[in-house]
Motif scaffolding. Structure first.
Motif, mmCIF file in Angstrom:
data_model
loop_
_atom_site.group_PDB
_atom_site.id
_atom_site.type_symbol
_atom_site.label_atom_id
_atom_site.label_comp_id
_atom_site.label_asym_id
_atom_site.label_seq_id
_atom_site.Cartn_x
_atom_site.Cartn_y
_atom_site.Cartn_z
ATOM 1 N N ARG A 27 -7.439 -14.957 -1.281
ATOM 2 C CA ARG A 27 -7.651 -13.453 -1.211
ATOM 3 C C ARG A 27 -8.566 -13.195 -2.160
ATOM 4 N N GLU A 31 -11.144 -10.217 0.161
ATOM 5 C CA GLU A 31 -11.300 -8.314 -0.686
ATOM 6 C C GLU A 31 -13.049 -8.078 -1.027
ATOM 7 N N ASN A 266 -11.832 -12.859 7.354
ATOM 8 C CA ASN A 266 -11.063 -11.654 7.986
ATOM 9 C C ASN A 266 -9.342 -11.151 7.316
ATOM 10 N N LYS A 267 -9.225 -10.062 7.978
ATOM 11 C CA LYS A 267 -7.680 -9.758 7.821
ATOM 12 C C LYS A 267 -7.208 -10.946 8.162
ATOM 13 N N GLU A 271 -4.464 -13.616 6.750
ATOM 14 C CA GLU A 271 -3.182 -13.991 6.759
ATOM 15 C C GLU A 271 -2.877 -15.811 7.200
#
Lengths: 281, 310
Positions: A27, A31, A266-267, A271
């Motif tokens: 994370r 970020e 990346n995002k 996930e």
């Protein structure tokens, strides 16, 4: 030393802690859009065992305690996993983790002494941490203290000449209060260690320099805790633990994909990674 | 200078158990007194200067005051990155003792000539840089700085006989010492070449040319006020150092003059060419690079003439 005597948690519980640290690290890196996921994940069990497995004698409320054990992350680029461990230990708020590499953050991209409590050395230029660890260990002996110094190195890092200057010195000084752990994830920035500048046979090399060498699976939590305990108890010479690890361990698409040496997920990737690292009950 | 320094260090170590001495295999005939008296606080780390600085960093973090000792080039240049990332970045009381600044290892050749040590360390804020002019000043410098919080670099010579006339062992951090006054020219000198500069000034005096001589041993912190006061009195300043003219006391004087808008011309005497040929003794090399008393005397005479014609 004011810290309560640590009760070693179960292996299952430590494995979950390692997952928590991995999630924090990813994370943070996501970020920041910058950082080193691969080498952070490969060190997760080592760092977890040290901080939560009853190995490191430390007190987050008293980080300057002269009797504390020292931990030096010589492979400074793996610092997200260390920041995560320090925050979960209570050195600073967990929320602060998300400020990694941000303007005015205390959490710089490589550890800096004097920023957050719990950081023992400024590293990031590879090859320097083991020497500092020797200094602490010698100081402890001169002061008649019982603390132990643990230094985590990368395998690629062991290509630095200074590592071998230090490797020569520690057994000569009979520093049995010093333990080096090589997070041997087999990759460095440009590719496989084996292809670029092989360190094999690294066990023989450290043994030849006079170290007590232990070889373990660096992701087998029980083995990591046992090896660190054994290292601490060993007398007469320093111990080097060669921890065979997997770069990017715990996230299927990062494992052994050296793309993630120094690239943030990346995002979407984050996930998927977080779902793979969910706590196991 | 180094024998005096180590003797003084042993006296300090007698009083303070935090003081340690590390060498990278260059202590022979020099460090025995300390090693004999304090065996537990003396470490020969072998020929490994980077590790020496690293070990010193860890020792200092754990409360000791480690002195690391080697020939000036090996003590500063080989572990330079570690000096930056360790003692300076951590602001720790590590003391780097470099012996043989300039050409003191004359015939040993250019690998042993430290002519950029002051420059590379001076450009780092956060480290005290001291280049004593003689052994008495070296002792005072040690006695007044060994307990500083941050790191210190001591650039020492090997001579234990020559004294700079008029210096009387004076040293003060952030101050310079005027050892001779005059009105024709100001000579600013750093390090163990100082006796040559003073000798040049004395020889000129015979001809009626009176030069002032200012010794700068506290390189960092810069003796700003003393330099401003003295530079303001002269139209021409001659700097003298067994060091490259870039980075050392010549640069320092030029910086102070420029920063403060002082009108003096700065004539820098020092090493201006790459090291290499020729080889020779210290005296030969100093002369070759224009740093013997004779060459300095003529350089000063020329500068005075040029000043008169401006």
């Amino acid at each position: 030393m004011t810290a309560a005597v640590a009760i070693t948690p179960s292996v299952e519980s430590l494995q979950n802690t390692a997952r928590t640290l991995r999630r924090h690290a990813l994370r943070m890196i996501a970020e920041a859009k910058s950082g080193h996921p691969g080498g952070s994940l490969s060190s997760a069990e080592i760092v977890t065992a040290l901080y939560f497995g009853g190995i490191l004698r430390h007190d987050p409320a008293n980080p300057e305690d002269p009797d504390r054990d020292r931990f030096i992350l010589s492979k400074g680029h793996g610092v997200p996993i260390l920041y995560a461990a320090l925050a979960e230990s209570g050195y600073f708020p967990v929320e602060e983790l998300m400020t990694l590499r941000q303007v005015d953050s205390r959490l710089q991209g490589h550890p800096v002494l004097g920023t957050v409590p719990g950081i023992e050395a400024s590293t990031g230029s590879l090859g320097q941490g083991l020497s500092i660890g020797i200094g602490h260990a010698v100081a402890g002996r001169l002061d008649g203290k019982q603390f132990h110094t643990f230094v985590v190195l990368g395998d690629g890092e062991c290509q630095e000449g200074q590592v071998w200057e230090a490797a020569m010195a520690a057994p000569n000084f009979e520093l049995d209060t010093l333990t080096a752990i090589v997070d041997s994830n087999r990759y460095q920035l440009d590719g496989a260690v084996e292809d670029i500048m092989s360190l094999a046979p690294i066990v023989d090399k450290f043994a030849a320099f006079g170290w007590n060498v232990l070889e373990i699976d660096g992701h087998d939590m029980g083995a990591v805790v046992a090896a660190l305990s054994q290292a601490r108890a060993h007398r007469g010479q320093p111990t080097c633990i060669i921890a065979h690890t997997v770069k990017g361990k715990g996230v299927t698409f990062m494992e052994n994909d050296n793309e993630f040496h120094g690239k943030a997920p990346n995002k979407d990737q984050l996930e998927v990674a977080l779902s793979q690292l969910a706590p196991v009950t | 200078m180094r024998a005096t320094f180590i003797k003084a260090l042993a006296e300090i170590a007698e009083r303070d158990e935090r003081v340690m001495l590390l060498t990278a295999d260059l202590g022979y005939t020099v460090l025995e007194e300390f090693a004999g008296r304090f065996p537990s606080r003396f470490f020969n780390v072998g020929v490994a200067e980077q590790n020496m600085l690293g070990v010193a960093t860890g020792l200092a973090e754990s409360g000791f005051i480690p002195f690391v000792y080697s020939i000036a080039t090996f003590a500063t240049l080989r572990p330079y990155e570690f000096i930056r990332n360790g003692p300076i970045l951590h602001q720790l009381p590590v003391r780097i003792v470099g012996v043989g600044g300039g050409f003191e290892y004359g015939t040993a050749g250019p690998t042993h000539h430290a002519v950029e040590d002051v420059g590379v360390l001076r450009l780092q804020p956060g480290i005290t840089v001291i280049a004593p002019a003689d052994y008495n000043q070296a002792r005072t410098a040690l006695e007044t700085t060994w307990e500083l919080d941050g790191p210190v670099y001591y650039r020492l010579g090997k001579d234990e006989q020559r004294l700079v006339p008029g210096l009387d062992g004076a040293f003060s951090l952030g101050r310079a010492q005027l050892v001779r006054d005059g009105d024709a020219l100001l000579i600013v000198v750093m390090g163990s070449v100082a006796p040559e500069a003073v000798a040049a000034a004395e020889e000129l005096s015979v001809d009626g040319i009176e030069c002032a001589v200012l010794v700068v041993a506290s390189v960092s912190p810069v003796p700003e006020e003393d330099l401003i006061e003295q530079l303001s009195r002269f139209r021409t300043v001659l700097t003298v150092e067994a060091h490259f003219v870039t980075g050392g006391v010549g640069s320092l004087v030029a910086e102070v003059a420029a920063d403060n808008g002082l009108g003096c011309r700065v004539v820098r005497n020092g090493v201006k060419v790459p090291l290499g040929a020729p080889g020779g003794s210290e005296a030969y090399l100093l002369d070759h690079h224009g740093l013997s008393r004779g060459k300095l005397r003529e350089a000063a005479r020329l500068a005075v003439l040029q000043t008169a014609s401006i």
